[in-house]
Write an enzyme that holds these catalytic residues in place. Structure first.
Site, PDB file in Angstrom:
ATOM      1  CB  SER A 157      -0.806  -0.043   1.109  1.00 19.39           C
ATOM      2  OG  SER A 157      -1.272   1.081   1.683  1.00 19.39           O
ATOM      3  CE1 TYR A 170      -4.209  -2.074   4.744  1.00 17.72           C
ATOM      4  CE2 TYR A 170      -3.277   0.004   4.634  1.00 17.72           C
ATOM      5  CZ  TYR A 170      -3.850  -0.980   4.215  1.00 17.72           C
ATOM      6  OH  TYR A 170      -3.966  -1.030   2.525  1.00 17.72           O
TER       7      TYR A 170
END
Length: 278
Positions: A157, A170
């Site tokens: 990401s 995350y």
């Protein structure tokens, strides 16, 4: 150039919908057969969007078969290496080989760091980091035994390249998979196995298109909406786009797993409309 992965077999986790389905279809369009895995069920700490379902996975199967490609689909949890190993072993037994591994499965949730529960931390790390390692671990023996090399692409990401507030678990996991990638790229390069990561900005899927995500970017707005989110998120990118489509990530992955990238390994590839350069 059609047929860039013709005759190859790809193992894809998180394949029931969104990016995972897009990757399966894009590789199938270019000639690959698919081993598809998805949990197809809830994760306790993920509340901001609904889970994928068995029906979603069935739809991925239907769409791949419409492209006249073979697919073996299994419900399995990336936190369970035994179930993953059984899924990939069965897929290889039916399809005859393994060439491509896409460690795509992942979850997303928002929480201020000091409000994050211990269970939520562990669940995120178990899925988004340990689950990636489990995927690679069960697939690598097949890539080695095939003797043809192979390609692994891990979905990270933009949060794997820069810190993102309210996503500490995350962000930690998405940074962690870069270490997995770089280690495997060094360790298995002698087998002609290439390993890379892709780093999407916001992708137009249920993972970000929900009120909780919209509210993160406009915390003072009592009625956050997709329209307001679109206007705001576009300001985060040098290119004039708010979020990108799943196929934009699929096209980058197709390049990385094709012969066009035969000497590309150990790379962190942003597909982010310039988000990480600001």
């Amino acid at each position: 150039m059609a047929g860039r992965v013709a005759g190859k077999v790809a193992f894809i986790t998180g394949a029931a919908r969104s990016q995972g389905r897009s990757h399966a279809l894009r590789l199938a369009e270019e000639g690959a057969d698919i081993i598809a895995v998805d949990l197809c069920g809830p994760v306790e700490s993920i509340r901001m969007y609904p889970p994928a379902t068995a029906e979603d996975l069935d739809e991925t199967v239907r769409q791949v078969e419409q492209l006249d490609r073979r697919i073996v689909a299994t419900q399995a949890d990336v936190r369970d290496p035994g179930a993953l190993r059984a899924a990939v072993d069965d897929g290889v037994a039916q399809l005859g080989r393994l060439d491509i591994v896409l460690a795509n499965a992942g979850v997303f949730e928002l929480s201020p760091s000091l409000e994050l529960s211990d269970d939520a931390w562990h669940e995120m790390i178990d899925i988004n980091l340990t689950g990636v390692w489990n995927t690679c671990k069960v697939a690598l023996p097949h890539l080695i035994e095939g003797g043809r090399g192979g390609s692994i692409v891990i979905t990270s990401s933009t949060a794997g390249l820069k810190g993102t507030a309210n996503t500490i678990h995350y962000t930690a996991a998405k940074h962690g998979v870069i270490g997995v990638m770089r280690t495997l790229a060094n360790e298995f390069g002698e087998h002609a196995i290439r390993v890379n990561t892709v780093h999407p900005t916001g992708v137009d899927t249920v993972m970000i298109q929900n009120p909780k995500t919209w509210g993160l970017f406009s915390p003072d707005d009592p009625e956050p909406s997709r329209e307001k989110f679109t206007e705001l998120f576009e300001t985060l990118h040098p290119l004039p786009v708010a979020y990108i489509d799943p196929v934009d990530i699929s096209n980058a992955i197709l390049f990385l797993v094709s012969g066009e990238a035969r000497y590309v390994t150990g790379v962190t590839l942003p597909v982010d409309a310039g988000y990480t350069i600001r």
